[in-house]
Design a protein around this motif. Structure first.
Motif, PDB file in Angstrom:
ATOM      1  N   SER A 157       0.843  -1.217   0.055  1.00 37.41           N
ATOM      2  CA  SER A 157       0.013  -0.036   0.040  1.00 37.41           C
ATOM      3  C   SER A 157       0.772   1.348   0.080  1.00 37.41           C
ATOM      4  CB  SER A 157      -0.829   0.032   1.097  1.00 37.41           C
ATOM      5  OG  SER A 157      -0.412  -0.082   2.370  1.00 37.41           O
ATOM      6  N   TRP A 158       2.004   1.020   0.714  1.00 36.80           N
ATOM      7  CA  TRP A 158       2.883   2.191   0.775  1.00 36.80           C
ATOM      8  C   TRP A 158       3.470   2.481  -0.714  1.00 36.80           C
ATOM      9  CZ3 TRP A 158       7.921   2.799  -0.945  1.00 36.80           C
ATOM     10  CH2 TRP A 158       8.401   4.014  -0.657  1.00 36.80           C
ATOM     11  N   THR A 159       3.747   1.445  -1.126  1.00 33.48           N
ATOM     12  CA  THR A 159       4.583   1.549  -2.597  1.00 33.48           C
ATOM     13  C   THR A 159       3.446   2.076  -3.748  1.00 33.48           C
ATOM     14  OG1 THR A 159       5.905  -0.470  -2.149  1.00 33.48           O
ATOM     15  CG2 THR A 159       5.468   0.339  -4.417  1.00 33.48           C
ATOM     16  N   ASN A 160       2.302   1.768  -3.525  1.00 37.04           N
ATOM     17  CA  ASN A 160       1.173   2.305  -4.541  1.00 37.04           C
ATOM     18  C   ASN A 160       0.951   3.805  -4.175  1.00 37.04           C
ATOM     19  OD1 ASN A 160       0.606  -0.113  -5.861  1.00 37.04           O
ATOM     20  ND2 ASN A 160      -0.850  -0.755  -4.361  1.00 37.04           N
ATOM     21  N   LYS A 161       0.875   4.277  -2.815  1.00 37.94           N
ATOM     22  CA  LYS A 161       0.842   5.434  -2.582  1.00 37.94           C
ATOM     23  C   LYS A 161       2.216   6.488  -3.007  1.00 37.94           C
ATOM     24  CE  LYS A 161       0.232   8.580   1.507  1.00 37.94           C
ATOM     25  NZ  LYS A 161       0.020   8.770   2.995  1.00 37.94           N
ATOM     26  N   PHE A 162       3.159   5.862  -2.763  1.00 41.12           N
ATOM     27  CA  PHE A 162       4.527   6.495  -3.080  1.00 41.12           C
ATOM     28  C   PHE A 162       4.505   6.804  -4.740  1.00 41.12           C
ATOM     29  CE2 PHE A 162       8.743   5.804  -5.019  1.00 41.12           C
ATOM     30  CZ  PHE A 162       9.475   7.168  -4.317  1.00 41.12           C
ATOM     31  N   LEU A 163       4.062   5.725  -5.560  1.00 43.09           N
ATOM     32  CA  LEU A 163       4.132   6.038  -7.064  1.00 43.09           C
ATOM     33  C   LEU A 163       3.067   6.941  -7.407  1.00 43.09           C
ATOM     34  CD1 LEU A 163       4.499   2.047  -7.975  1.00 43.09           C
ATOM     35  CD2 LEU A 163       6.373   3.905  -8.322  1.00 43.09           C
ATOM     36  N   LYS A 164       1.817   6.867  -6.774  1.00 42.96           N
ATOM     37  CA  LYS A 164       0.962   7.804  -7.082  1.00 42.96           C
ATOM     38  C   LYS A 164       1.554   9.373  -6.914  1.00 42.96           C
ATOM     39  CE  LYS A 164      -3.439   8.920  -8.247  1.00 42.96           C
ATOM     40  NZ  LYS A 164      -3.801   8.473  -9.832  1.00 42.96           N
ATOM     41  N   THR A 165       2.341   9.473  -5.778  1.00 46.83           N
ATOM     42  CA  THR A 165       2.756  10.768  -5.285  1.00 46.83           C
ATOM     43  C   THR A 165       3.852  11.104  -6.443  1.00 46.83           C
ATOM     44  OG1 THR A 165       2.817  10.265  -2.920  1.00 46.83           O
ATOM     45  CG2 THR A 165       4.258  12.217  -3.761  1.00 46.83           C
ATOM     46  N   ILE A 166       4.646  10.171  -6.908  1.00 49.41           N
ATOM     47  CA  ILE A 166       5.372  10.622  -8.485  1.00 49.41           C
ATOM     48  C   ILE A 166       4.662  10.897  -9.114  1.00 49.41           C
ATOM     49  CG2 ILE A 166       6.997   9.450 -10.139  1.00 49.41           C
ATOM     50  CD1 ILE A 166       8.314  10.078  -7.264  1.00 49.41           C
ATOM     51  N   GLU A 167       3.677  10.413  -9.535  1.00 50.48           N
ATOM     52  CA  GLU A 167       2.725  10.560 -10.820  1.00 50.48           C
ATOM     53  C   GLU A 167       2.091  11.642 -10.794  1.00 50.48           C
ATOM     54  OE1 GLU A 167      -1.190   8.663 -13.069  1.00 50.48           O
ATOM     55  OE2 GLU A 167      -0.427   7.856 -11.199  1.00 50.48           O
ATOM     56  N   GLN A 168       1.698  12.198  -9.485  1.00 56.71           N
ATOM     57  CA  GLN A 168       1.157  13.549  -9.437  1.00 56.71           C
ATOM     58  C   GLN A 168       1.965  14.671  -9.364  1.00 56.71           C
ATOM     59  OE1 GLN A 168      -0.644  12.826  -5.622  1.00 56.71           O
ATOM     60  NE2 GLN A 168      -2.772  12.063  -6.275  1.00 56.71           N
ATOM     61  N   ASN A 169       3.168  14.383  -8.980  1.00 54.06           N
ATOM     62  CA  ASN A 169       4.225  15.550  -9.006  1.00 54.06           C
ATOM     63  C   ASN A 169       4.951  15.385 -10.123  1.00 54.06           C
ATOM     64  OD1 ASN A 169       3.911  17.213  -6.104  1.00 54.06           O
ATOM     65  ND2 ASN A 169       3.511  14.740  -5.694  1.00 54.06           N
ATOM     66  N   TYR A 170       5.253  14.425 -11.031  1.00 48.56           N
ATOM     67  CA  TYR A 170       6.190  14.606 -11.884  1.00 48.56           C
ATOM     68  C   TYR A 170       5.817  14.288 -13.331  1.00 48.56           C
ATOM     69  CZ  TYR A 170      10.218  14.690  -8.740  1.00 48.56           C
ATOM     70  OH  TYR A 170      11.094  14.958  -7.821  1.00 48.56           O
ATOM     71  N   ASN A 171       4.563  14.164 -13.455  1.00 49.34           N
ATOM     72  CA  ASN A 171       3.763  13.542 -14.829  1.00 49.34           C
ATOM     73  C   ASN A 171       3.970  14.703 -16.055  1.00 49.34           C
ATOM     74  OD1 ASN A 171       0.970  15.083 -15.060  1.00 49.34           O
ATOM     75  ND2 ASN A 171       1.234  14.685 -13.104  1.00 49.34           N
ATOM     76  N   LYS A 172       4.238  15.928 -15.548  1.00 52.80           N
ATOM     77  CA  LYS A 172       4.666  16.810 -16.258  1.00 52.80           C
ATOM     78  C   LYS A 172       5.999  17.092 -16.818  1.00 52.80           C
ATOM     79  CE  LYS A 172       0.124  19.467 -15.992  1.00 52.80           C
ATOM     80  NZ  LYS A 172      -0.567  20.603 -15.593  1.00 52.80           N
ATOM     81  N   ALA A 173       6.883  16.562 -16.047  1.00 46.51           N
ATOM     82  CA  ALA A 173       8.211  16.416 -16.220  1.00 46.51           C
ATOM     83  C   ALA A 173       8.586  15.777 -17.785  1.00 46.51           C
ATOM     84  CB  ALA A 173       9.091  15.648 -15.395  1.00 46.51           C
ATOM     85  N   PRO A 174       9.753  16.440 -18.359  1.00 45.88           N
ATOM     86  CA  PRO A 174       9.767  16.134 -19.776  1.00 45.88           C
ATOM     87  C   PRO A 174      10.193  14.542 -19.770  1.00 45.88           C
ATOM     88  CG  PRO A 174      11.516  17.439 -18.805  1.00 45.88           C
ATOM     89  CD  PRO A 174      10.643  17.600 -17.888  1.00 45.88           C
ATOM     90  N   PHE A 175      10.992  13.889 -19.005  1.00 43.67           N
ATOM     91  CA  PHE A 175      11.366  12.667 -19.219  1.00 43.67           C
ATOM     92  C   PHE A 175      10.343  11.649 -18.195  1.00 43.67           C
ATOM     93  CE2 PHE A 175      14.446  15.322 -20.624  1.00 43.67           C
ATOM     94  CZ  PHE A 175      14.825  14.901 -21.642  1.00 43.67           C
ATOM     95  N   LEU A 185      10.951   2.856 -12.009  1.00 38.95           N
ATOM     96  CA  LEU A 185      10.434   3.278 -10.636  1.00 38.95           C
ATOM     97  C   LEU A 185       9.652   1.955 -10.361  1.00 38.95           C
ATOM     98  CD1 LEU A 185       9.984   7.017 -10.146  1.00 38.95           C
ATOM     99  CD2 LEU A 185      12.151   5.686 -10.323  1.00 38.95           C
ATOM    100  N   LYS A 186       8.682   1.861 -10.981  1.00 39.69           N
ATOM    101  CA  LYS A 186       7.657   0.702 -10.822  1.00 39.69           C
ATOM    102  C   LYS A 186       8.437  -0.615 -10.765  1.00 39.69           C
ATOM    103  CE  LYS A 186       3.696   0.715 -12.830  1.00 39.69           C
ATOM    104  NZ  LYS A 186       2.609   0.653 -13.895  1.00 39.69           N
ATOM    105  N   LYS A 187       9.199  -0.777 -11.733  1.00 39.68           N
ATOM    106  CA  LYS A 187      10.131  -1.906 -11.856  1.00 39.68           C
ATOM    107  C   LYS A 187      10.902  -2.363 -10.648  1.00 39.68           C
ATOM    108  CE  LYS A 187      13.035  -4.624 -15.120  1.00 39.68           C
ATOM    109  NZ  LYS A 187      13.726  -4.847 -16.446  1.00 39.68           N
ATOM    110  N   VAL A 188      11.437  -1.310  -9.900  1.00 40.73           N
ATOM    111  CA  VAL A 188      12.379  -1.315  -8.738  1.00 40.73           C
ATOM    112  C   VAL A 188      11.606  -1.976  -7.571  1.00 40.73           C
ATOM    113  CG1 VAL A 188      13.457  -0.303  -6.886  1.00 40.73           C
ATOM    114  CG2 VAL A 188      14.056   0.191  -9.071  1.00 40.73           C
TER     115      VAL A 188
END
Length: 234
Positions: free
Chosen positions: A79-97, A105-108
């Motif tokens: 559940s922590w992993t899902n929340k962390f990846l969601k935080t990444i998605e929300q804050n970096y989804n507009k980053a160029p790469f 990150l998901k693969k790790v």
């Protein structure tokens, strides 16, 4: 041969990858004591323009336990992993790469392994491959069998067993290791010191000292390779 030895950190800052890139073989120091409040299971990412600390939940964190026997808390890890990846998605989804980096990150976290050292090492290897670093990795727990030694003596023993002639250590060890002692064994000792590196994030204000995740999100591989080489040996 150039050698470095370092505890396994999860998605560490870019200076860690400078150390990996500077050597031919990188020994993951996984059979030393766990460092509480260190960087083995945590780091910082960019959230709403500020540095945000993420921490992987573990079982029985203790400086009396070795890193390679320290496990994640499986009750809340997924559940922590899902929340962390969601935080990444929300804050970096507009980053160029973002599209290139997010799958890494998901693969790790998608491994059948509950030891934090294995998860951290996977982050080191996958990101190194992505950047194009071809350094060889070796786990100290699997090869050297010298836990009875401590500090400098153990590092020297690993250097001798690997027949290295050049050992590179993080700058934090400047007061821990003696160049004279290494020289007497025919080994050159240097300390790696990162130069100041800045890049464009979302805002004009640059937020430093973040996980390599942040650098990957905002920079192409060629730029990262330049950053990785921005250091000096002391």
């Amino acid at each position: 041969m150039k050698l470095a030895i370092m505890q396994p950190y999860l998605f560490p800052y870019f200076g860690y990858y400078q150390l990996i890139n500077a050597v031919d073989k990188f020994v993951v120091y996984d059979d030393v004591n766990f460092i509480k409040q260190g960087w083995i299971n945590r780091n910082n990412i960019l959230v709403n323009g500020n540095s945000y600390l993420f921490t992987v939940p573990l079982n029985n964190q203790s400086s009396f336990n070795k890193i390679n026997v320290t496990t994640v808390n499986e009750k809340i890890y997924f559940s922590w992993t899902n929340k962390f990846l969601k935080t990444i998605e929300q804050n970096y989804n507009k980053a160029p790469f973002y599209d290139e980096v997010f799958p890494l990150l998901k693969k790790v976290f998608q491994i059948d392994e509950n030891h934090i050292s294995s998860i951290a090492v996977k982050s080191l290897k996958l990101i190194s491959d992505y950047i194009g670093i071809d350094t060889i990795f070796e786990d100290s727990s699997e090869k050297y069998k010298n836990q009875y030694l401590s500090s400098q003596e153990r590092v020297l023993d690993i250097c001798i067993k690997e027949q290295t002639n050049h050992y590179i250590n993080p700058i934090g060890g400047l007061d821990l290791y003696s160049k004279q002692d290494f020289s007497e064994k025919g080994i050159l000792l240097n300390f790696i010191k990162s130069k100041k590196v800045e890049y464009i994030q979302f805002n004009d204000k640059f937020v430093p000292n973040l996980s390599i995740i942040d650098m990957l999100m905002f920079n192409d591989i060629s730029s990262i390779k330049i950053f990785i080489n921005e250091y000096e040996l002391i």
